[in-house]
Enzyme design. Structure first.
Site, short mmCIF file in Angstrom:
data_model
loop_
_atom_site.label_atom_id
_atom_site.label_comp_id
_atom_site.label_asym_id
_atom_site.label_seq_id
_atom_site.Cartn_x
_atom_site.Cartn_y
_atom_site.Cartn_z
N TRP A 127 1.00 -1.15 -0.54
CA TRP A 127 -0.61 -0.10 0.19
C TRP A 127 0.40 1.11 0.04
CZ3 TRP A 127 -1.70 1.96 4.49
CH2 TRP A 127 -3.28 3.58 4.63
N ASP A 208 -0.81 -4.75 9.40
CA ASP A 208 -2.03 -4.49 8.84
C ASP A 208 -3.24 -5.16 8.63
OD1 ASP A 208 -3.20 -2.53 7.54
OD2 ASP A 208 -2.02 -1.30 6.39
N ALA A 210 -6.62 -5.30 7.37
CA ALA A 210 -7.70 -3.48 6.45
C ALA A 210 -8.94 -3.98 5.79
CB ALA A 210 -6.87 -2.32 6.48
N LYS A 243 -13.49 -0.59 6.06
CA LYS A 243 -14.25 -1.80 4.99
C LYS A 243 -15.38 -2.78 6.01
CE LYS A 243 -10.64 0.00 3.11
NZ LYS A 243 -9.23 0.48 2.09
N1 PLP Z 1 -4.25 -0.70 5.10
C1 PLP Z 1 -3.78 -1.17 4.08
C2 PLP Z 1 -3.50 -1.99 3.45
C3 PLP Z 1 -5.28 -0.63 3.75
O1 PLP Z 1 -5.52 -0.26 1.94
C4 PLP Z 1 -6.18 0.77 4.11
C5 PLP Z 1 -6.62 1.25 3.16
O2 PLP Z 1 -6.57 1.26 1.59
C6 PLP Z 1 -5.42 0.90 5.43
C7 PLP Z 1 -4.64 0.67 5.99
C8 PLP Z 1 -6.30 2.15 5.92
O3 PLP Z 1 -7.87 2.62 5.64
P1 PLP Z 1 -8.23 3.28 6.79
O4 PLP Z 1 -7.23 4.33 7.27
O5 PLP Z 1 -9.13 4.37 5.38
O6 PLP Z 1 -8.82 2.65 7.85
#
Ligand code: PLP
Length: 394
Positions: A127, A208, A210, A243
């Site tokens: 990411w 991580d 998500a 999500k």
């Molecule tokens: N980590 C990953 C791999 C993600 O794809 C995302 C969102 O796209 C996040 C963390 C964090 O998402 P948010 O800050 O919207 O909760």
């Protein structure tokens, strides 16, 4: 002072969103930004969230500050969701954060505070925010091979070979499930081998997560995380509710720091609360409260799980449809990987030129690295995408 400011790198996904909006074509397809959309192209408010919001509106009597770590009941509910009974609660320090991004940011800050020399190993690709936040926080980043461009599966041998460069105290960043952007994930045997490597080399895992519930199911998606968290001396977990609860804009996340040495919990907890205080003080509460209400109420929880499961199965169905359509058009199984990948994304593994061609010729919008958001498709747009892929010569 402000005249010294320089333009920062533009976020490619946000740029793509703007281009999509400006495109007058009726049959354009947005596979760029990482939000779930249903068959009608809507990112819905989940039923259980609506019900919890209604209840909260009736019952909430104050909006006074919570604690620096957020409401402890939220941490308990999330720990239970992610870790089940794999780690004793007394070993876990946890704070609420603004979204998963907040959790990732605070995790990097904690690493910097604890060991400024630590390097963070990230998958190639990962990411993009991981890399840009690491750079901003001032932590050295090292990439390890992850995705095999031929098979579009995990290059596990390459990954393990690259991780031989990691030194004691370095951090290994892993995606708990539904790897973003590739959709290619470790199996449990591979997770076990990673645990052994972590312990042999004295590395600290940061996971991580998500997309719990978007891959193989709520429990299945947490299996790797649980294995690691229960088998290594120390571990960081950054979680997002954006999500799986569909509450993107509520900014709801959790950061955990786990030490098997039970005596470390109080210090870890204090450090996490300190970092919250420095960066934004009290974390957002609204989304966290809804999540807590849902997870602690049998009926709301059951309804949330049902809707999440329908969402997951819908995405799996679209994957299969796309793979089948490509099989039909090409007469080969070359695109079978799309049905094997899990989560919202798949990396097609093609060049930015062909991605651009698909945008110009067919109105298909995907990120330049060829990541496509499966949830941006529906039964009508699957054949449009399949045709574009074949005609572009991917
Ligand atoms: N980590 C990953 C791999 C993600 O794809 C995302 C969102 O796209 C996040 C963390 C964090 O998402 P948010 O800050 O919207 O909760």
């Amino acid at each position: 002072m402000f005249e010294t400011l320089k333009p920062q790198p533009a976020d490619k996904i946000l740029m793509l969103m703007q281009m999509f909006r400006d495109d007058p074509r009726d049959n354009k397809v947005d596979l760029g930004v990482g939000v779930y959309k249903n068959a009608e192209g809507v990112t819905p408010v989940m039923r259980a969230i609506k019900a919890a919001e209604h209840k909260l509106w009736e019952e909430q009597t104050t909006k006074a500050y919570t604690g620096l770590a957020g409401d402890p009941a939220y941490a308990d509910a999330m720990i239970n969701l992610i870790l089940g009974t794999s780690v004793e609660r007394s070993k876990i320090a946890a704070v609420a954060t603004p979204g998963g991004t907040g959790a990732v940011r605070q995790a990097f800050e904690l690493i910097k505070l604890a060991n400024p020399e630590a390097r963070v190993f990230v998958s190639d690709p990962t990411w993009p925010n991981h890399i840009s936040i690491l750079k901003y926080v001032g932590i050295e980043t090292v990439m390890y091979r992850y995705f095999d461009a031929e098979t579009r599966a995990v290059n596990f041998d390459g990954m393990m070979e690259d991780l031989q460069q990691a030194k004691k105290g370095d951090v290994l960043l892993l995606h708990g499930c539904c790897h973003n952007p590739t959709g290619a994930n470790l199996n449990l045997t591979e997770w076990q081998a990673v645990v052994e490597l972590l312990n042999e080399r004295g590395l600290i895992p940061m996971i991580d997560i998500a997309y719990q519930g978007f891959g193989d199911g709520l429990e299945e998606d947490a299996a790797g995380v649980r294995l690691v968290a229960s088998s290594v001396p120390e571990c960081l977990i950054a979680a997002s509710c954006s999500k799986n609860f569909g509450i993107y804009r509520e900014r709801t996340g959790l950061l955990m720091a786990i030490s098997q040495d039970g005596g470390a919990q109080a210090q870890n907890q204090q450090s996490l609360a300190f970092l919250n205080r420095q960066n934004y003080s009290f974390p957002p509460d609204h989304g966290a409260r809804l999540v807590t209400m849902i997870l602690n109420d049998d009926a709301l929880r059951a309804d949330w799980m049902k809707e999440l499961e329908d969402t997951r199965l819908g995405m799996l169905g679209l994957r299969q449809q796309l793979a089948d359509e490509l099989q039909r058009l090409t007469g080969s199984d070359r695109f079978g990987f799309i049905a094997q990948h899990r989560g919202m994304f798949s990396l097609l593994g093609t060049t930015p030129d062909l991605v651009e061609k698909m945008r110009l010729d067919h109105g298909i919008y995907m990120v330049g690295d060829s990541r496509l958001n499966i949830a941006g498709l529906n039964a009508q747009t699957v054949p449009i995408l399949a045709k574009a892929i074949v005609e572009a010569g991917v």
